[in-house]
Design an enzyme around this catalytic site. Structure first.
Site, PDB file in Angstrom:
ATOM      1  N   ARG A  81       0.861  -1.182   0.000  1.00 20.67           N
ATOM      2  CA  ARG A  81       0.000   0.000   0.000  1.00 20.67           C
ATOM      3  C   ARG A  81       0.898   1.232   0.000  1.00 20.67           C
ATOM      4  O   ARG A  81       1.722   1.402   0.886  1.00 20.67           O
ATOM      5  CB  ARG A  81      -0.913   0.006   1.227  1.00 20.67           C
ATOM      6  CG  ARG A  81      -1.883  -1.174   1.277  1.00 20.67           C
ATOM      7  CD  ARG A  81      -2.755  -1.099   2.530  1.00 20.67           C
ATOM      8  NE  ARG A  81      -3.565  -2.280   2.694  1.00 20.67           N
ATOM      9  CZ  ARG A  81      -4.831  -2.401   2.261  1.00 20.67           C
ATOM     10  NH1 ARG A  81      -5.405  -1.417   1.617  1.00 20.67           N
ATOM     11  NH2 ARG A  81      -5.498  -3.524   2.477  1.00 20.67           N
ATOM     12  N   HIS A  92       1.516   6.953  -0.296  1.00 20.98           N
ATOM     13  CA  HIS A  92       0.422   7.909  -0.182  1.00 20.98           C
ATOM     14  C   HIS A  92       0.771   9.114   0.690  1.00 20.98           C
ATOM     15  O   HIS A  92       1.602   9.022   1.574  1.00 20.98           O
ATOM     16  CB  HIS A  92      -0.810   7.239   0.436  1.00 20.98           C
ATOM     17  CG  HIS A  92      -1.243   6.010  -0.262  1.00 20.98           C
ATOM     18  ND1 HIS A  92      -1.721   4.908   0.409  1.00 20.98           N
ATOM     19  CD2 HIS A  92      -1.275   5.678  -1.578  1.00 20.98           C
ATOM     20  CE1 HIS A  92      -2.037   3.954  -0.454  1.00 20.98           C
ATOM     21  NE2 HIS A  92      -1.770   4.393  -1.666  1.00 20.98           N
ATOM     22  N   LYS A 119       1.410  10.891  10.658  1.00 20.44           N
ATOM     23  CA  LYS A 119       0.852   9.589  11.042  1.00 20.44           C
ATOM     24  C   LYS A 119       1.738   8.928  12.086  1.00 20.44           C
ATOM     25  O   LYS A 119       2.960   9.056  12.059  1.00 20.44           O
ATOM     26  CB  LYS A 119       0.780   8.656   9.829  1.00 20.44           C
ATOM     27  CG  LYS A 119      -0.141   9.124   8.735  1.00 20.44           C
ATOM     28  CD  LYS A 119      -0.092   8.181   7.544  1.00 20.44           C
ATOM     29  CE  LYS A 119      -0.986   8.659   6.431  1.00 20.44           C
ATOM     30  NZ  LYS A 119      -0.845   7.805   5.240  1.00 20.44           N
ATOM     31  N   TYR A 176      -3.155   3.037  12.440  1.00 22.85           N
ATOM     32  CA  TYR A 176      -2.451   4.309  12.448  1.00 22.85           C
ATOM     33  C   TYR A 176      -3.345   5.456  12.875  1.00 22.85           C
ATOM     34  O   TYR A 176      -4.541   5.459  12.669  1.00 22.85           O
ATOM     35  CB  TYR A 176      -1.787   4.608  11.116  1.00 22.85           C
ATOM     36  CG  TYR A 176      -2.670   4.608   9.889  1.00 22.85           C
ATOM     37  CD1 TYR A 176      -3.034   5.792   9.279  1.00 22.85           C
ATOM     38  CD2 TYR A 176      -3.095   3.410   9.319  1.00 22.85           C
ATOM     39  CE1 TYR A 176      -3.809   5.801   8.138  1.00 22.85           C
ATOM     40  CE2 TYR A 176      -3.867   3.410   8.177  1.00 22.85           C
ATOM     41  CZ  TYR A 176      -4.230   4.614   7.591  1.00 22.85           C
ATOM     42  OH  TYR A 176      -5.001   4.610   6.462  1.00 22.85           O
ATOM     43  N   LYS A 206      -5.395   1.533  -8.205  1.00 20.22           N
ATOM     44  CA  LYS A 206      -4.938   2.911  -8.024  1.00 20.22           C
ATOM     45  C   LYS A 206      -3.440   2.976  -7.739  1.00 20.22           C
ATOM     46  O   LYS A 206      -2.730   3.826  -8.290  1.00 20.22           O
ATOM     47  CB  LYS A 206      -5.719   3.553  -6.868  1.00 20.22           C
ATOM     48  CG  LYS A 206      -5.493   5.053  -6.742  1.00 20.22           C
ATOM     49  CD  LYS A 206      -6.046   5.641  -5.460  1.00 20.22           C
ATOM     50  CE  LYS A 206      -7.552   5.636  -5.432  1.00 20.22           C
ATOM     51  NZ  LYS A 206      -8.069   6.392  -4.259  1.00 20.22           N
ATOM     52  N   ASP A 207      -2.928   2.073  -6.887  1.00 17.49           N
ATOM     53  CA  ASP A 207      -1.509   2.112  -6.531  1.00 17.49           C
ATOM     54  C   ASP A 207      -0.596   1.639  -7.658  1.00 17.49           C
ATOM     55  O   ASP A 207       0.617   1.798  -7.575  1.00 17.49           O
ATOM     56  CB  ASP A 207      -1.249   1.282  -5.269  1.00 17.49           C
ATOM     57  CG  ASP A 207      -1.646   2.012  -3.999  1.00 17.49           C
ATOM     58  OD1 ASP A 207      -1.901   3.234  -4.061  1.00 17.49           O
ATOM     59  OD2 ASP A 207      -1.701   1.364  -2.939  1.00 17.49           O
TER      60      ASP A 207
END
Length: 185
Positions: free
Chosen positions: A59, A62, A72, A132, A169-170
């Site tokens: 993931r 971002h 974060k 997170y 998307k990634d």
């Protein structure tokens, strides 16, 4: 809590003090007063998120843009991930550099990623539960990202390329050098 500085200023690894006995263990996963005292950061987290992923899921990378930028504080509850922060602040002495740390349900480490950084992780165990805290609310219109496999970054995600699982998307984010939005240092 012990605070470990990384090679990039502001990116921190946090190790909690764990109390073990015959019953198991206990630790404070977050204490605002201690976090502020030990890091010098006056950050108020406003949103907690959790994801569950299987081996090979990657993931990232971002970030949230503009007024919706986020710091974060991330950790793994079960499983094992390689967590990565990339400095995307133009003019920073560490622009384009990255730091990684293995987070797991066993080591209980946490990773603090300040605003101005792209963030991602790869799942190294069969499954992983990832949590997170964010200091700003998620805003879909402010999503930003850079390519996980940018050759100029050369991030070692600790996974064979054929095992990497990406969202649609990634799989199509721009390279850092082509990113339409970055932060100023």
């Amino acid at each position: 809590m012990e605070v470990i500085k990384t090679d990039i200023e502001g990116v921190l690894i946090l190790e909690p003090r764990i109390f073990n006995d015959a019953r198991g263990y206990f630790f404070e996963s977050f204490n605002q007063n201690e976090f502020q005292a030990k890091t010098g950061l006056d950050i108020r987290f406003v949103q907690d998120n959790e994801s569950y992923s299987s081996y090979g899921v990657l993931r990232g990378l971002h970030f949230q843009k503009g007024e919706n930028a986020q710091s974060k504080l991330v950790r793994v509850i079960e499983g094992r991930v390689l967590d990565v922060a990339v400095d995307i602040r133009k003019g920073s002495p560490t622009f384009g550099k990255w730091v990684s740390v293995e987070l797991s349900g066993e080591n209980h480490r946490q990773f603090f990623i300040p605003r101005g950084f792209a963030h991602g992780f790869s799942v190294l165990s069969e499954t992983a539960r990832f949590q997170y805290k964010c200091d700003n609310f998620y805003a879909p219109k402010s999503e930003g990202a850079i390519a996980w496999n940018d050759p100029d970054l050369a991030i070692d995600w600790k996974l064979p390329a054929e095992d990497v699982q990406l969202s649609e998307k990634d799989s199509c984010h721009p390279l850092l050098k082509d990113a339409p939005y970055l932060f100023e240092y």
